[in-house]
Design a protein around this motif. Structure first.
Motif, PDB file in Angstrom:
ATOM      1  N   LEU A   1     -10.664   3.512  14.339  1.00 55.60           N
ATOM      2  CA  LEU A   1      -9.262   3.719  13.318  1.00 55.60           C
ATOM      3  C   LEU A   1      -9.497   4.922  12.755  1.00 55.60           C
ATOM      4  O   LEU A   1      -8.525   5.318  12.385  1.00 55.60           O
ATOM      5  CB  LEU A   1      -9.572   2.400  12.444  1.00 55.60           C
ATOM      6  N   ALA A   2     -10.798   5.149  12.325  1.00 50.39           N
ATOM      7  CA  ALA A   2     -10.962   6.467  11.443  1.00 50.39           C
ATOM      8  C   ALA A   2     -10.512   7.468  12.331  1.00 50.39           C
ATOM      9  O   ALA A   2      -9.933   8.390  11.937  1.00 50.39           O
ATOM     10  CB  ALA A   2     -12.273   6.631  11.211  1.00 50.39           C
TER      11      ALA A   2
ATOM     12  N   ARG B   1      -6.721   7.661  12.457  1.00 51.56           N
ATOM     13  CA  ARG B   1      -6.142   8.103  11.137  1.00 51.56           C
ATOM     14  C   ARG B   1      -6.702   9.216  10.437  1.00 51.56           C
ATOM     15  O   ARG B   1      -6.073   9.939   9.687  1.00 51.56           O
ATOM     16  CB  ARG B   1      -6.407   6.950  10.223  1.00 51.56           C
ATOM     17  N   GLY B   2      -8.061   9.643  10.993  1.00 50.87           N
ATOM     18  CA  GLY B   2      -8.767  10.621  10.050  1.00 50.87           C
ATOM     19  C   GLY B   2      -8.263  12.181  10.591  1.00 50.87           C
ATOM     20  O   GLY B   2      -8.663  12.985   9.772  1.00 50.87           O
ATOM     21  N   GLY B   3      -7.370  12.355  11.301  1.00 51.31           N
ATOM     22  CA  GLY B   3      -6.969  13.839  11.737  1.00 51.31           C
ATOM     23  C   GLY B   3      -6.135  14.347  10.718  1.00 51.31           C
ATOM     24  O   GLY B   3      -6.115  15.320  11.121  1.00 51.31           O
ATOM     25  N   GLU B   4      -5.479  14.002   9.744  1.00 50.36           N
ATOM     26  CA  GLU B   4      -4.618  14.649   9.228  1.00 50.36           C
ATOM     27  C   GLU B   4      -5.213  15.745   8.170  1.00 50.36           C
ATOM     28  O   GLU B   4      -6.486  15.568   7.800  1.00 50.36           O
ATOM     29  CB  GLU B   4      -3.501  13.653   8.257  1.00 50.36           C
TER      30      GLU B   4
ATOM     31  N   GLU C   1     -13.209  14.592   8.784  1.00 48.65           N
ATOM     32  CA  GLU C   1     -12.649  13.793   7.885  1.00 48.65           C
ATOM     33  C   GLU C   1     -13.077  12.312   7.719  1.00 48.65           C
ATOM     34  O   GLU C   1     -13.009  11.705   6.461  1.00 48.65           O
ATOM     35  CB  GLU C   1     -11.206  13.682   8.391  1.00 48.65           C
ATOM     36  N   THR C   2     -13.746  11.670   8.493  1.00 45.93           N
ATOM     37  CA  THR C   2     -14.271  10.436   8.450  1.00 45.93           C
ATOM     38  C   THR C   2     -15.595  10.607   7.711  1.00 45.93           C
ATOM     39  O   THR C   2     -16.367  11.497   7.819  1.00 45.93           O
ATOM     40  CB  THR C   2     -14.283   9.638   9.610  1.00 45.93           C
TER      41      THR C   2
ATOM     42  N   HIS D   1     -11.457   2.777   4.552  1.00 42.56           N
ATOM     43  CA  HIS D   1     -12.867   3.900   5.030  1.00 42.56           C
ATOM     44  C   HIS D   1     -12.071   5.113   5.503  1.00 42.56           C
ATOM     45  O   HIS D   1     -12.901   5.980   6.138  1.00 42.56           O
ATOM     46  CB  HIS D   1     -13.677   3.458   6.138  1.00 42.56           C
ATOM     47  N   THR D   2     -10.746   5.237   5.676  1.00 43.70           N
ATOM     48  CA  THR D   2     -10.246   6.554   6.276  1.00 43.70           C
ATOM     49  C   THR D   2      -9.709   7.370   4.908  1.00 43.70           C
ATOM     50  O   THR D   2      -9.577   7.147   3.835  1.00 43.70           O
ATOM     51  CB  THR D   2      -8.943   6.401   7.078  1.00 43.70           C
ATOM     52  N   THR D   3      -9.524   8.698   5.282  1.00 44.73           N
ATOM     53  CA  THR D   3      -9.034   9.516   4.287  1.00 44.73           C
ATOM     54  C   THR D   3      -7.316   9.740   4.231  1.00 44.73           C
ATOM     55  O   THR D   3      -6.668   9.466   5.262  1.00 44.73           O
ATOM     56  CB  THR D   3      -9.532  10.959   4.544  1.00 44.73           C
TER      57      THR D   3
END
Lengths: 223, 247
Positions: free
Chosen positions: B240-241, B244-247, A3-4, A205-207
């Motif tokens: 941070l990613a 947050r990126g897990g969804e 995702e990143t 920078h996150t989704t």
């Protein structure tokens, strides 16, 4: 971690099979391209860009920016547009009937304008204009700022992010390409909008950001 | 270099005063974005060195006659705090710090894409809070991290490292005693990816073979130091990613 987005540093070799290298890249050998920023790799319509996490604003022709008047000359205003170089606004490029010498009554130091970059030369001198639809002096409201590279994220796809914040907080928002943002509304709503903007900046920078901002806005409004 | 003395810098086991092997670096820790007002900043702890770096700009260069119509100028200012050394250092620029400021400015100019900012200047403030040998290369290493975190376009990250000769042996990353009582000191600044040398100075004498060996040691250490730089830059964005990126 699918995702990143991929984080790169200056000098990192880019995978050009994903797209044609464009912004934020430089040639670092035969058919090799490297990143020139510390940022993330973004691939869109056959192009590969490196978007820095932060950095100054570089004026481009046609950009609509928010600027602060810092000096008044006999026929020009010197405007700070949050860039390494200040820009000029000539009295003939305004919708007002100005006369040389008394232009101070239209715009004084400290006033904000929403203007368009009209021209730009090799040594980065630039001129802005107020002669277009929607361009004007910004009266009232609050100014907040984000790094210029994060502006596309604040606006969102087709304006989705900024419209969502506008609707949820009942404010008027103008986003300049240079990272300055003008927000007008009741003080409470303006504070909520600023918090939402800052959160977008932090997590650009996150989704899946739009959904998260939506719930954050609800939380801020106490719903 | 230094005063001749009978201090033994390498013991019978081949270890140095602080217990390091000849090719071992002192512990390095880098942190970014430590200052809110600066456009980019970094803090480095390299052995006993504690150095704070702040980057401002690019902004229009003043005074105006210093502007270059073709490129940005980089103004690095290396400064040692009065309390950074054993005996109080007289504050203000002196011969040594002016020289170091100059070589660091030139080293960074080779990494930063200065041609993108005509007429501008980029200020790099390097404040040495505690000095323990090798401050110029520690400052340079931190400065390039601060520049990258300020979003300034660069060709590469600059990594600094020293090697030197103590008790007739070539060793990496001299400590304070080794610097004072050793025979030679060779600080180098290198572009991490391309391996190009952007800073080199030498104090003392090295034979050609010794010089080659020292350079080789430095080039090997560069990779390790660069990895620390990269961790420092990416660290908080990745965490941070991940969060947050897990969804």
């Amino acid at each position: 971690m699918a995702e990143t987005k991929q984080i790169v540093m200056p000098g990192d070799l880019l995978d050009t099979s994903q797209g044609k290298p464009r912004n934020g890249t430089y040639k670092c050998g035969e058919n090799q391209f490297c990143s020139s920023y510390f940022g993330i790799v973004q691939v869109s319509d056959q192009f590969l860009d490196v978007v820095p996490f932060t950095g100054p604003y570089y004026p481009r022709r046609g950009d609509k920016v928010i600027g602060k008047v810092i000096e008044v000359g006999p026929s020009m205003w010197v405007v700070d547009i949050n860039s390494p170089y200040s820009t000029l606004l000539h009295m003939n490029d305004t919708p007002w009937r100005t006369q040389s010498g008394d232009i101070k009554k239209y715009l004084g130091p400290g006033d904000y304008v929403y203007a368009k970059v009209m021209s730009l030369n090799e040594i980065k001198e630039s001129w802005i204009t107020l002669k277009d639809v929607g361009l004007r002096k910004l009266e009232g409201g609050h100014i907040t700022s984000v790094p210029a590279p994060k502006v596309p994220r604040i606006i969102g796809k087709g304006g989705s992010m900024v419209n969502m914040i506008k609707d949820a907080t009942e404010t008027r928002i103008v986003v300049g390409q240079n990272g300055l943002i003008w927000i007008d509304g009741t003080p409470e709503n303006v504070m909520i909008a600023i918090k939402a903007v800052k959160m977008v900046e932090m997590e650009a920078h996150t989704t899946g950001l739009t959904d998260r901002i939506q719930s954050y806005l609800k939380e801020l409004k106490g719903e | 270099m230094g005063t001749a003395s009978d201090i033994k810098l390498i013991d019978e086991n081949g270890l140095r005063i602080d217990g390091r092997s000849p090719t071992e670096l002192r512990p390095i820790k880098i942190e970014t974005d430590v200052l809110d007002r600066a456009d980019g900043s970094a803090y480095i702890e390299w052995g006993g060195n504690k150095i704070l770096v702040a980057v401002y700009g690019p902004r229009e260069a003043y005074p105006k006659h210093t502007q270059d119509i073709e490129k940005a100028i980089i103004k690095a200012r290396y400064n040692m705090a009065a309390f950074s050394v054993d005996e109080r250092k007289r504050p203000g620029p002196d011969r040594r710090s002016v020289e170091i400021s100059k070589v660091i400015s030139e080293a960074l100019s080779n990494a930063v894409m200065v041609e993108q900012f005509p007429r501008a200047q980029i200020d790099v403030f390097i404040e040495v809070l505690q000095a323990d040998a090798g401050t110029r290369i520690a400052g340079l290493t931190a400065a390039s991290v601060a520049l990258a975190s300020a979003g300034i376009p660069m060709r590469d990250l600059v990594v600094g490292c020293t090697a030197g000769k103590i008790d007739g042996q070539i060793v990496l990353d001299l400590g304070k005693e080794e610097d004072n009582f050793g025979q030679a000191d060779l600080p180098m600044g290198i572009l991490a990816k391309s391996g190009k040398v952007v800073l080199i100075q030498m104090d003392g004498d090295l034979s050609l073979e010794e010089f080659d060996k020292a350079t080789e040691m430095i080039l090997d250490a560069i990779k390790r130091i660069n990895e620390i730089q990269r961790q420092a830059l990416a660290g908080k964005f990745i965490s941070l990613a991940l969060e947050r990126g897990g969804e």
